[in-house]
Structure formats: C-alpha cells, structure tokens
Design an enzyme around this catalytic site. Sequence first.
Site, mmCIF file in Angstrom:
data_model
loop_
_atom_site.group_PDB
_atom_site.id
_atom_site.type_symbol
_atom_site.label_atom_id
_atom_site.label_comp_id
_atom_site.label_asym_id
_atom_site.label_seq_id
_atom_site.Cartn_x
_atom_site.Cartn_y
_atom_site.Cartn_z
ATOM 1 N N ASP A 94 -3.274 4.524 -2.451
ATOM 2 C CA ASP A 94 -4.332 5.048 -1.588
ATOM 3 C C ASP A 94 -4.916 6.355 -2.148
ATOM 4 O OD1 ASP A 94 -5.539 4.782 1.154
ATOM 5 O OD2 ASP A 94 -4.660 6.768 1.396
ATOM 6 N N ASP A 138 0.864 -1.177 0.000
ATOM 7 C CA ASP A 138 0.000 0.000 0.000
ATOM 8 C C ASP A 138 0.903 1.230 0.000
ATOM 9 O OD1 ASP A 138 -2.331 1.559 0.421
ATOM 10 O OD2 ASP A 138 -3.159 -0.044 1.664
ATOM 11 N N GLU A 155 -6.926 3.255 -5.622
ATOM 12 C CA GLU A 155 -8.165 3.440 -4.866
ATOM 13 C C GLU A 155 -8.779 4.760 -5.316
ATOM 14 O OE1 GLU A 155 -9.974 3.791 -0.360
ATOM 15 O OE2 GLU A 155 -8.127 4.808 -0.897
ATOM 16 N N HIS A 187 -10.681 -2.958 4.777
ATOM 17 C CA HIS A 187 -10.520 -2.456 6.139
ATOM 18 C C HIS A 187 -11.339 -1.188 6.407
ATOM 19 C CE1 HIS A 187 -7.981 -0.164 3.555
ATOM 20 N NE2 HIS A 187 -7.831 0.736 4.496
ATOM 21 N N ASP A 188 -12.009 -0.667 5.394
ATOM 22 C CA ASP A 188 -12.846 0.525 5.579
ATOM 23 C C ASP A 188 -14.336 0.197 5.516
ATOM 24 O OD1 ASP A 188 -10.576 2.188 5.584
ATOM 25 O OD2 ASP A 188 -10.641 2.412 3.401
#
Length: 571
Positions: free
Chosen positions: A204, A103, A255, A328-329
Amino acid sequence: MTTIIQDKEWWKKATIYQIYPKSFCDSGNKGTGDIQGIISKLDYLKLLGVDAIWLTPIYDSPMIDNGYDIADYYTVNPDFGTMADFDELLKQAHQRGIRIVMDIVVNHTSTAHQWFQSALGDVNSPYRDFYIWKDPVKGDIPNNWQSKFGGSAWEMDEKTSQYYLHLFAKEQADLNWENPKVREEVKQVISFWAEKGVDGFRLDVINLISKQQDYASDDVGDGRRFYTDGPRVHEYLQEISEAVFQKYGSVTVGEMSSTTLEHCQQYSSNDGKELSMVFNFHHLKADYENGEKWTNAPFDFLQLKQIFNHWQTGLNGKGWGALFWCNHDQPRVVSRLGNDTEYRLESAKMLAASVHMMQGTPYIYQGEEIGMTNPGYTELSQYQDVESTNMYDIMVNHQSTSHDEMIKILAQKSRDNSRTPMQWDTSEFAGFSKGLPWLEVAKNYLDINANQAVDDPNSVFYFYQRLIQLRKEVDVITSGSYVDLFPEHNAIFAYQRKSDKQTLICLNNYYADEVECVLPEHLNVEGARYLLGNYLLGDYLLDKGVGGESSAVSRHQVLKPYETKIILIES
Ligand code: GLC
C-alpha cells in the site's frame, strides 16, 4: 487438484482478481463479508480463470479506513473470521491453482496499534521513534503538508505538545522508516505471512515511505513532492526485497501514488531487486479537472491515450506494470468511461479488452467481471467512506460547494461507488448477505448479478474469461512492443503489439457513434484473423479457441458503438 505453475515469472501471463472482503460475500447474516464467504466463491473464480487473488487488508483494525488502518499485523480481524479460516482459504485456493496476494500497509499503522499506543504521550517510549513527531512551529502545525483525505497532515499529541504525521486519516499514523527497528518489524511481519505460504504482497502507498528529512513547508503544493518517491525509497525497498521477497519468491506489486515512469522503471526493474510490478494511477486522472479529483468533468480521451502510450512504451523491456481500471478506491469504469445504460455490455467488454491486451499484469476488481456499475446514491447518508465524508465536510461546510453539487460529485467520484456489495443473484441484498449490508446494494442487482452472467454465454464474465485465456495462449500479449496506431483520433483507441512472429491489433471505439478507420499499410491483413470481439458473437472465436475459424479481416474497419476487435497476424 490443479498444480500451481512454478515458473518464477508466472505473473507475467497471469490475471489477478482483487477481493474487498467486507463487500464480497457474507457467509452469515452480519451484513459484512468474511473469509468463509470468499472460500464459498472460489469455484466461481476458478471458472473465471484467474491465477491469483489480491485480498485487501484482513488484519485486526478499527476499520476507520476499512482495514488500511492496521492495529495488529499478526491477527485476523474477527469480523472476517479467524486465522484457521485464513489457513483454510490459502489451502483451498492453492488446491484450485489460485495464489494468494496479501495487502500490506506499512507506510502507516492504525493509532490503535500497540506501538502507537505506547508512543502516544510518552517521549521515552521505546516506540516513540516508530512514528514521526515534530514540535510546533511558531505555535502552529509543523508545516503545510495536507492529508490525502483532506485537512492538515499533522495531529497534536496533547500530552507532549508534539504533532505526529498522518498522510491519510488522523487515525493512520505514518511510520518512521528512518528508524532501522521499524524496518526490522516490517520484515518480520511480511516473513510471517510468507512463511504461511502466501504467494505475494500488494504494498500500500509504498512510494510514500521515505520523507525528506527537513519537513519543509511546500510553497507550491500540498507537500507530496517531499515524500513521493522520496530520497531513500529505493534503498528501503531493496532492503526488504533482499530479506523477504527474494527469499520467498513472492510476487510484489507496489501501489505508487503520483509517481514517475523513471522511478517505476527502477521499482520494477528486471533485475528483481525491488518489486515485481507497479500500480500507477495517471490514466485514472484523465477525468480530473486541472488535476483535481473532486470535480465532475468528462474524460480527456486524447490524454488517456497519451498516458497509456507513455507507460506502455516506457516500461517495455525496462519494468512491469499492473493493468487496471477498477479497484476499491476507484469508481466503476463502466459508469466512468463507458456507458452504464444502453451499451453497458458492449462498453464493459470494450474497456476490458483495451487494457487486457496491453503489456503488464491485468487486475480485475470484484464485480468488474459482470459489469457492475456505480450505485447512483443520492443522499449523503448512503456514504460510509472516510475520504468521502471528510471531503463533503471540507467542500460544503468550509468551502463554497453546494450540497447538491457535492452529491453529484460523490456519485461520480466516491470510493464507495466500487465498495457496494457484490451482486451474486436476485435474492434480497443481491445474495451478498442474509442481513442488512453495511453499504447499500446497487438497485440494478436484479439485472446485473453473477448468476445471470454465468448463465449467459454473451455475458461480460465470459468475455473476461477469454481475455484471461488469450494472455496465456498468445505470446505477443506478454512480450510485444506497443504502438498507438491513431493517437490523434478522437473516438478510436487502436494499438498494435508486435513481436518477431506475431502482431496483435486491439481496436476500440470509446463512444456511442459508429466510426470508421483504415488500418495502416504496414499491416498484412491478408494473414490476419479475429481473436475476439464484443459484437457478432459466434463469428469470432469466442468459443472456438485460438487457431479456430478465421474470417477475412478488411483494412477498412467500421466500429459499432463501443465495439472492440482483437486481431492477430502471424508470420
Ligand atoms: C491506498 C489504499 C486506500 C487507502 C490508502 C491509505 O491508497 O488503496 O484504500 O485508503 O492507501 O492506506
């Protein structure tokens, strides 16, 4: 030792597993996961059959946003281990034929980063222009842009009386991509990890890096239209891609927050000039009331299907998408769109099949493969996430939401729903750690855990294993066109994937009542066979492999609660 397939577009038939290191496996008794913990579970991931691991940030960080606030891009956070541990992970994963995707967070850095520390309070710092500073307007904040975590996106630097921009927490300062020196640093950071042998990068919130330069107030929204898919974003991505991604052959997934199909066609275009693929989130807003996340509304099933249709048909031949429900969100999908009590197994499998049979690259978030659920927290003190605690403060202390109402909303929407420790076994703390975990383990770990799943041939785990294999064995899953067979049906989500030689049908019942449908005339059901389903284990080819036994497929289909059936027609 497995050799990694060197096909340039290996990721088109691959499945990627996301690890949130803090919650995955603690090799000691700290209560937080670490890299050695991940290494100890590589054989489990090999059994599942995934091709790559996406590691959420492991860099040095004050962990205000659990690592998405990076203080040093070149150092491993000591909570997770050392660079030697990371090198070992890379080696051991590669030995098992598993690639590593890192990431990279370059829209912003932590305010603890030395660039920001040098820039803060000093207009002459060589790093001042690494960030975005604005003078007050009429003695107030520069504009009305909102932080994604609530409140203004501007924070005052007392010494210089200027504000810096932070689209996320105030400890996450946005980088100024207009500055070529920032872009050079970004290239160096990514090259450093690519040189180590890392196979790819997840970027990200990468579509937020280019801001409209007039920094105008937004009279109809929170400012996002002035920096989402901004004016120079494609140019920046092409620059980084040419300098790093293309040079190292890295797989890349961007993302993309609140993006459009047209932009994603370009981000992930077949010419390979920008990224390999994109994450978009529109399908995960089908349960937002009037586009608002912090509400509790049932999901809009017809809208969900329309969104998939829009993206599946729009990207086919033009770009490439990531397929996913969980990360994870996001809350756990089995609690969100499925049924996490009576039909947990059925709905977890059905939801898996319904995205895995689409075109794109599927992502599995840790625990999804065993059907983990939201933990059902009932107290504010159980939450740790910065977004959740900020939103509680704003909505309860500064708006009219009651405490009880907000606790219900958090139990549905908080990011901590997916961040609870991975449930490995029935020992204390679910085998995640020998010490008290940083976030409370979900109480259902005695029934839902990886050991149980690996021992049970009917588990969600083996269903995912089959889906991963099917993608490799059945070409139409990668290449076929997409047609929604019953767009208006209020319980069935059924789609067809079609290439020259194969037609695949994925039939899904999204509800707990039995439903019926009739497959369209154009489908030649005589030559059809079932590839996989979540009822009648054994009748389907779960353990026989593609090309095994077939049982007649009727045009008239009855779907049991949360049933999924995958049918293949070959000509
Ligand atoms: C992304 C991450 C999220 C993080 C945010 C800010 O959306 O997935 O966890 O909080 O970016 O970096």
